[in-house]
Write an enzyme that holds these catalytic residues in place. Structure first.
Site, mmCIF file in Angstrom:
data_model
loop_
_atom_site.group_PDB
_atom_site.id
_atom_site.type_symbol
_atom_site.label_atom_id
_atom_site.label_comp_id
_atom_site.label_asym_id
_atom_site.label_seq_id
_atom_site.Cartn_x
_atom_site.Cartn_y
_atom_site.Cartn_z
ATOM 1 N N HIS A 141 -3.121 7.235 2.184
ATOM 2 C CA HIS A 141 -3.563 5.932 1.686
ATOM 3 C C HIS A 141 -4.965 5.674 2.244
ATOM 4 C CE1 HIS A 141 -4.045 1.800 0.882
ATOM 5 N NE2 HIS A 141 -3.780 1.380 2.105
ATOM 6 N N ASN B 266 -10.212 -0.046 -0.123
ATOM 7 C CA ASN B 266 -8.747 0.049 -0.086
ATOM 8 C C ASN B 266 -8.196 -0.541 -1.388
ATOM 9 O OD1 ASN B 266 -6.014 -0.293 0.361
ATOM 10 N ND2 ASN B 266 -6.236 -1.115 2.424
ATOM 11 N N CYS C 5 0.814 -1.226 0.000
ATOM 12 C CA CYS C 5 0.000 0.000 0.000
ATOM 13 C C CYS C 5 0.845 1.272 0.000
ATOM 14 C CB CYS C 5 -0.964 0.004 1.179
ATOM 15 S SG CYS C 5 -2.035 -1.429 1.199
#
Ligand code: ACO
Length: 325
Positions: free
Chosen positions: A252, A282, A119
């Site tokens: 993020h 996500n 990520c």
């Protein structure tokens, strides 16, 4: 004179198939897995996500986002002299997604490679591109985050499969005497490997180990909140700026509670944070460039503003990029 990397254009792509929490809950219920819109919204802030079609690969999503970014920058693929793709869900073990994107764009010759930092991948990729531009080895770089996490989810594990989505985001960077990326900050600590991983891998013609995402959610949560504040402060210090100089925080997009907690620690109001986790879930390395492109296209982000991009992910890896848009 210092050479800066300046964002010339942004782009993004979301697969057509969109599932609300209710849609996903109905699909999971057919397999005997129970979840609800209320639980997902309350714990994560996620309301919907997009899933790629079976025939789409990571490079297809990346290429669509790249085309948009090139068009926004007013450039052709042949104008690019560096392509970096951040991904943990490549089309193949090799070659890299970046070389596939290069071919699909109809360009050839420039260096193209993938960066794998889960990520935090886009933050890592942007930092590498910035270093290559500052050193003079590249002038116009395409930096892309692209993921198909739906391929590595265990749809029998409700603690993880409701969290992720697919998508891609891209930026075109150009060498400039005008700022630009002001500061970058990268970190990793491999001792946290087991709290977020996909342990399975290709071995002698088969898969060895479980090829789906495993996560200790609470351990990830605690770690993420701490390091996101630290890395943001480190980038600010390198650029001699403070919290008050940030116009937009683009973290993020993992979980709204992690994001709100980071914004609070940086003394930033909710109106200074770009949130897309509600609509995208996500999307790992794609989440930051997707959020950036969303806020550029809807007019929130304006030229001259100061942006704090920051990410944290498996490894663990974390980092930030502070830039003048
Ligand atoms: N639907 C309904 N109930 C659920 C679901 C679900 N999808 N998932 C878990 N539950 C239940 C659990 O079974 C448990 O039930 P029990 O109390 O009867 O045992 C209860 O909800 C609470 O479970 P917890 O795991 O304790 O829930 P928590 O409040 O920790 O929230 C979450 C879980 C959302 C994953 C949280 O830990 C979190 O946000 N962690 C951060 C992880 C993250 O964002 N990861 C993204 C990837 S990492 C990255 O991008 C940096």
């Amino acid at each position: 004179m210092r050479i800066y990397s300046r964002i010339l254009g942004t782009g993004s792509y979301l697969p057509a198939r969109r599932l609300s929490n209710a849609d996903l809950a109905a699909e999971l219920a057919q397999q005997g897995v129970e979840t609800s819109d209320d639980w997902i919204v309350e714990r994560t802030g996620i309301r919907a996500r997009h899933f790629a079609a079976d025939e789409q690969g990571c490079s297809d999503l990346a290429t669509e986002a790249a085309r948009q970014a090139l068009s926004a920058a007013g450039l052709a693929a042949q104008d690019i002299d560096l392509i970096i793709v951040a991904t943990s869900t490549p089309d193949m073990v090799f070659p890299s997604v970046a070389t596939m994107v290069q071919h699909k764009l109809g360009a050839a010759g420039c260096p193209a490679f993938d960066v794998q930092a889960v990520c935090s991948g886009f933050i890592y990729a942007l930092t590498v591109a910035d270093s290559m531009i500052q050193s003079g080895s590249a002038k116009r770089a395409l930096v892309i985050g692209s993921e198909i996490f739906s391929r590595i989810l265990d749809f029998k594990d409700r603690t993880t499969c409701v969290l992720f989505g697919d998508g891609a985001g891209a930026v075109v960077l150009e060498a400039s005497d005008q700022p630009g990326i002001l500061a970058t900050d990268l970190h990793a600590d491999g001792k946290y490997k087991d709290i977020l991983c996909v342990p399975g891998h290709v071995n002698r013609g088969g898969i060895l180990g479980d090829p789906v995402l495993k996560m200790d959610g609470q351990a990830v949560f605690k770690l993420a909140v701490g390091v996101l504040e630290d890395t943001a402060r480190a980038s600010l210090a390198k650029a001699n700026l403070t919290d008050a100089d940030i116009d937009w925080l683009i973290p993020h997009q993992a979980n709204i509670r992690i994001m709100q907690s980071t914004a609070k620690k940086l003394k930033l109001g909710a109106d200074k944070m770009v949130v897309t986790v509600d609509q995208h879930g996500n999307t790992s390395a794609a989440s930051i460039p997707l959020a950036l492109d969303t806020a550029v296209r809807d007019g929130r982000i304006q030229r001259g503003q100061t942006l704090m991009l920051e990410g944290v992910g498996g490894g663990f890896t974390w980092g930030s990029v502070l830039l003048r848009y």
